[in-house]
Design a protein around this motif. Structure first.
Motif, PDB file in Angstrom:
ATOM      1  N   TYR A   1       5.769  22.208  10.333  1.00 19.44           N
ATOM      2  CA  TYR A   1       7.319  22.459  10.856  1.00 19.44           C
ATOM      3  C   TYR A   1       7.915  21.527  10.410  1.00 19.44           C
ATOM      4  O   TYR A   1       9.076  21.841  10.294  1.00 19.44           O
ATOM      5  CB  TYR A   1       7.092  22.745  12.306  1.00 19.44           C
ATOM      6  CG  TYR A   1       6.824  24.282  12.747  1.00 19.44           C
ATOM      7  CD1 TYR A   1       7.957  25.120  12.698  1.00 19.44           C
ATOM      8  CD2 TYR A   1       5.626  24.610  13.080  1.00 19.44           C
ATOM      9  CE1 TYR A   1       7.759  26.595  13.193  1.00 19.44           C
ATOM     10  CE2 TYR A   1       5.353  25.813  13.419  1.00 19.44           C
ATOM     11  CZ  TYR A   1       6.440  26.973  13.504  1.00 19.44           C
ATOM     12  OH  TYR A   1       6.151  28.325  13.754  1.00 19.44           O
TER      13      TYR A   1
ATOM     14  N   ALA B   1      10.350  20.101   4.984  1.00 17.40           N
ATOM     15  CA  ALA B   1      11.516  20.735   4.075  1.00 17.40           C
ATOM     16  C   ALA B   1      11.779  20.072   2.954  1.00 17.40           C
ATOM     17  O   ALA B   1      11.194  18.957   2.493  1.00 17.40           O
ATOM     18  CB  ALA B   1      12.612  20.704   4.917  1.00 17.40           C
ATOM     19  N   SER B   2      11.986  21.028   1.738  1.00 18.49           N
ATOM     20  CA  SER B   2      12.216  20.472   0.580  1.00 18.49           C
ATOM     21  C   SER B   2      13.447  20.995  -0.026  1.00 18.49           C
ATOM     22  O   SER B   2      14.114  22.060   0.040  1.00 18.49           O
ATOM     23  CB  SER B   2      11.082  21.076  -0.467  1.00 18.49           C
ATOM     24  OG  SER B   2       9.732  20.811  -0.117  1.00 18.49           O
TER      25      SER B   2
ATOM     26  N   ASP C   1      11.263  15.887  -0.748  1.00 20.32           N
ATOM     27  CA  ASP C   1      10.742  16.298   0.315  1.00 20.32           C
ATOM     28  C   ASP C   1      11.093  15.495   1.556  1.00 20.32           C
ATOM     29  O   ASP C   1      11.231  14.160   1.353  1.00 20.32           O
ATOM     30  CB  ASP C   1       9.353  16.221   0.017  1.00 20.32           C
ATOM     31  CG  ASP C   1       8.879  17.125  -1.253  1.00 20.32           C
ATOM     32  OD1 ASP C   1       8.892  18.505  -1.044  1.00 20.32           O
ATOM     33  OD2 ASP C   1       8.399  16.678  -2.292  1.00 20.32           O
TER      34      ASP C   1
ATOM     35  N   TYR D   1      10.673  14.879   5.864  1.00 19.11           N
ATOM     36  CA  TYR D   1       9.547  15.255   6.923  1.00 19.11           C
ATOM     37  C   TYR D   1      10.223  14.713   8.232  1.00 19.11           C
ATOM     38  O   TYR D   1      10.710  13.416   8.457  1.00 19.11           O
ATOM     39  CB  TYR D   1       8.042  14.508   6.615  1.00 19.11           C
ATOM     40  CG  TYR D   1       7.161  14.963   7.756  1.00 19.11           C
ATOM     41  CD1 TYR D   1       6.688  16.403   7.824  1.00 19.11           C
ATOM     42  CD2 TYR D   1       6.822  14.304   8.751  1.00 19.11           C
ATOM     43  CE1 TYR D   1       5.789  16.761   8.656  1.00 19.11           C
ATOM     44  CE2 TYR D   1       5.910  14.633   9.742  1.00 19.11           C
ATOM     45  CZ  TYR D   1       5.306  15.994   9.663  1.00 19.11           C
ATOM     46  OH  TYR D   1       4.415  16.407  10.642  1.00 19.11           O
TER      47      TYR D   1
ATOM     48  N   GLU E   1      14.329  22.340   8.288  1.00 14.34           N
ATOM     49  CA  GLU E   1      14.168  23.385   7.229  1.00 14.34           C
ATOM     50  C   GLU E   1      15.313  23.009   6.213  1.00 14.34           C
ATOM     51  O   GLU E   1      16.210  22.040   6.570  1.00 14.34           O
ATOM     52  CB  GLU E   1      14.940  24.940   7.956  1.00 14.34           C
ATOM     53  CG  GLU E   1      13.978  25.276   9.129  1.00 14.34           C
ATOM     54  CD  GLU E   1      12.730  25.593   8.620  1.00 14.34           C
ATOM     55  OE1 GLU E   1      12.394  26.050   7.419  1.00 14.34           O
ATOM     56  OE2 GLU E   1      11.622  25.596   9.331  1.00 14.34           O
ATOM     57  N   ALA E   2      15.345  23.820   5.216  1.00 16.29           N
ATOM     58  CA  ALA E   2      16.423  23.293   3.825  1.00 16.29           C
ATOM     59  C   ALA E   2      17.059  24.569   3.567  1.00 16.29           C
ATOM     60  O   ALA E   2      16.459  25.473   3.334  1.00 16.29           O
ATOM     61  CB  ALA E   2      15.530  22.788   2.870  1.00 16.29           C
TER      62      ALA E   2
ATOM     63  N   LEU F   1      19.927  19.851   4.847  1.00 14.41           N
ATOM     64  CA  LEU F   1      18.732  19.827   5.901  1.00 14.41           C
ATOM     65  C   LEU F   1      18.975  20.152   7.311  1.00 14.41           C
ATOM     66  O   LEU F   1      19.870  20.092   8.249  1.00 14.41           O
ATOM     67  CB  LEU F   1      18.269  18.604   6.110  1.00 14.41           C
ATOM     68  CG  LEU F   1      17.497  17.929   4.716  1.00 14.41           C
ATOM     69  CD1 LEU F   1      17.272  16.321   5.011  1.00 14.41           C
ATOM     70  CD2 LEU F   1      16.231  18.630   4.500  1.00 14.41           C
TER      71      LEU F   1
END
Lengths: 386, 278
Positions: free
Chosen positions: A141, A144-145, A150, A152, A203-204, A209
């Motif tokens: 969870y 995100a990218s 990336d 985290y 999330e992205a 972000l």
């Protein structure tokens, strides 16, 4: 026998030719039919749902609109067909692209990215606290990218009392350690009294972000960071409801809307609460929709779900397991349903079901006690809404 | 009868008699095929009846409380595929017999050698007659699959509102069954594989026999290589899990086998021209 060979040759070629042409033509004889389950189909006006149903040997592309269903089937030779993974967080393989592993001590996670290698992120640990219970949601969870970059953040629970941080992962650089972008102090967390912050995930959306936090186990905090400058962020606080469970699903529209889906149940029926947020320079909470699944059950591990806003309507397309039927001892029986819901102002206006042949592939399971999957069975895939 | 077949294709041109090449091949093919005709008819009749009986036996136990196999699995478990395999093996055996029989007894090979036709024509006629027999048997197998599916569908459609009957089941069976994919390919790569198998099987058997007759021992080695490659190709094409099939490997084996097939034809014609019995 002067001309014996000619009729035999013609007969053989006719039989083989007819069989080939006839069976090739039969590829489009599969059933695709839209039936109305609730409301008026006119709600589908201007909406087109596309998808595929197939196994590794053939695939039917279908297009559902108000007028009905059109479909076309392609045959495949060898592994041209690649299944896309449904949104799937509860598995080790995060869409096959990433693989996240927590170190035994729980103080760092190792993230592997296909074609890029592996990095280690030191997620920090709390002083005091309850070791081993500091992590909340599954580690995936927090990933995100944005483009090739990336990020985290470790999902944490109320037991975590340290400083959480969003990291930029050093894939493709010489750095060994992930760069810390933004920090959130959790020092005031108190698990005994259910007070404090928990990180549900990251999330992205575009180059933003989105950090999903939970406050005091009830309120949902959605924080939108500019990934190029994390000092700038906007925040939306949604006050408490029990439907905002920890494990959510996130879907991003191509117009920059983030949909968070929370699964709960009421009166033995599954309920999906869909939270839609427009993420621009500022974040706008657009609507909360509540979708009650009257028959069947949706599970992110096994089923497809996609949704999109079209002309002010929220269109939800999903596959379900038909569990409401009495299956007796055949608990492994698979009956998949394909549903389309059109919601407006948070309410269901239309519900339709696509009837297709996908369950035919499991005829052996209907009375079998052995279980196991057949080698070839059709699944829905590549769903999109326009 | 044999000589009659050739005089039909002869034309007078001054003092010299010769046979139009295409007509002579056609005549020879008819002559060869007449040897096959009864056998083919017997094989196909037995095959059709045997598969029908096997499918019927297999499906007769099905009721609304039994687990229903899909048609392609039922067809396999009924043993109908082995009926086809045996039929093809009988045809191969008969092909070998027709070649050898020319050297035995009446020594018809000498008659062939003295006929006013090119020796390639004799080679081509035997080969085509055999290939046509294989195609004929395969065509009958396709009919037996259709009949088998009708029996299957008719039986399970009678109870439980036909809920055990798959929609478009015959099409799904043909694309999903590795055996049916082999005999009725619906894709170009499958077609290439099937064509390769047909060509290599027929030219290879003929070549192996000719080499034995001409006492060319190395022929056995080349034939063995072709045999191994052919076995590999059949095994690859009939693999249950198509994701394990390597396209590159399939194409490589096909190209290898087609090249070998070309070599077999060229060298066989050379051997036939040289007499092949010395």
């Amino acid at each position: 026998m002067r001309h014996g060979i000619a009729p035999i040759a013609i007969l053989a070629i006719l039989v083989i030719g007819y069989s080939a042409v006839d069976l090739y033509a039969a590829k489009d004889e599969a059933r695709f039919e839209l039936v109305d389950r609730y409301g008026d189909r006119s709600a589908m006006e201007g909406i087109t749902v596309r998808g595929t149903l197939g196994d590794i040997l053939h695939r039917s592309e279908f297009e559902i609109s108000m007028d009905g269903v059109r479909h076309h089937t392609e045959l495949f030779d060898h592994h041209e067909y690649e299944l896309s993974t449904p949104i799937n967080r509860f598995d080790y393989g995060y869409s096959g692209q990433y693989w996240v592993r927590r170190n035994q001590l729980g103080r760092w996670v190792e993230i592997w990215k296909r074609g890029w290698g592996e990095v280690t992120v030191y997620t920090g640990f709390s002083v005091g606290g309850n070791k081993g219970r500091e992590y909340g949601n599954p580690f995936e969870y927090g990933l995100a990218s944005v483009g090739e970059k990336d990020y985290y953040v470790a999902p944490t629970s109320l037991h975590f009392t340290g400083i959480a941080a969003i990291f930029e992962l050093p894939f493709g650089t010489n750095r060994e350690v992930a760069r810390q972008l933004a920090t959130i102090s959790m020092a005031d967390n108190d698990a005994e009294r259910s007070k404090g912050l928990e990180i549900l995930g990251l999330e992205a959306v575009g180059d933003r972000l989105i950090l999903v936090l939970k406050e005091d186990r009830t309120n949902l905090i959605i924080r939108s960071y500019d990934s190029t400058n994390v000092e700038r962020f906007s925040e939306e606080v949604l006050s408490g409801t029990e439907e905002y469970v920890d494990q959510y699903e996130a879907i991003v529209d191509d117009d920059g809307t983030l949909h968070l889906i929370f699964e709960s149940s009421a009166n033995d029926q599954q309920v999906l609460t869909i939270l839609s947020l427009y993420v621009g320079d500022d974040m706008t909470h657009m609507e909360d929709a509540r979708l009650v699944i009257e028959e069947g059950h949706w599970h992110s591990r096994d089923h497809q779900l996609t949704l999109r806003r079209v002309d002010g309507k929220l269109v939800v397309v999903m596959t379900l397991d038909d569990r409401n039927e009495d299956t007796g001892p055949t608990w492994f029986r698979e009956q998949t349903r394909f549903m389309i819901d059109v919601l407006q102002d948070g309410e269901v206006r239309y519900r339709g079901e696509l009837l297709a042949d996908q369950n035919d592939d499991f005829i052996y399971m209907l009375n079998s006690r052995e279980g196991g999957y057949p080698v070839y069975y059709r699944t829905f895939d590549n769903l999109s809404i326009e | 009868m044999l000589c009659d077949a050739y005089t039909m294709g002869m034309v007078q041109l001054g003092e010299v008699e010769f046979v139009k090449p295409w007509l002579s091949v056609y005549r020879l093919m008819n002559d060869q095929f007449s040897r096959w005709f009864n056998l083919n008819l017997t094989i196909c009749t037995v095959m059709l009846n045997a598969t029908n009986i096997l499918v019927r036996m297999e499906v007769s136990d099905y009721t609304s409380f039994t687990a229903h196999e899909r048609f392609e699995d039922l067809y396999t478990s009924s043993g109908s595929i082995w009926v086809y395999v045996v039929a093809v093996m009988i045809a191969c055996g008969f092909f070998i017999y027709t070649i050898y029989s020319d050297y035995w007894g009446s020594k018809a090979i000498y008659t062939y050698m003295t006929l006013p036709v090119r020796r390639e024509a004799i080679y081509a006629s035997k080969l085509i007659a055999f290939m046509l027999s294989l195609i004929f048997i395969t065509a009958f197998q396709l009919i037996s699959i259709r009949v088998g599916h009708s029996i299957y569908a008719h039986h399970i459609d009678r109870y439980a509102d036909g809920m055990y009957l798959m929609n478009n089941g015959l099409f799904l069976a043909v694309i999903r069954s590795s055996f049916m994919r082999l005999i009725l390919p619906l894709s170009w790569i499958g077609f290439m594989c099937t064509l390769t198998i047909l060509l290599v099987l027929s030219t290879g058997i003929y070549y192996a026999v000719l080499c034995e007759r001409a006492d060319r021992r190395y022929g056995a080695i080349v034939s063995a290589v072709a045999g191994i490659a052919l076995f590999d190709l059949v095994r690859q094409v009939t693999r249950e899990d198509v994701l394990d099939i390597s396209l590159v490997r399939l194409i490589f084996v096909c190209v290898l086998l087609l090249s070998l097939s070309g070599y077999f034809i060229i060298h066989s014609i050379y051997l036939v021209r040289r007499g092949a019995n010395v």
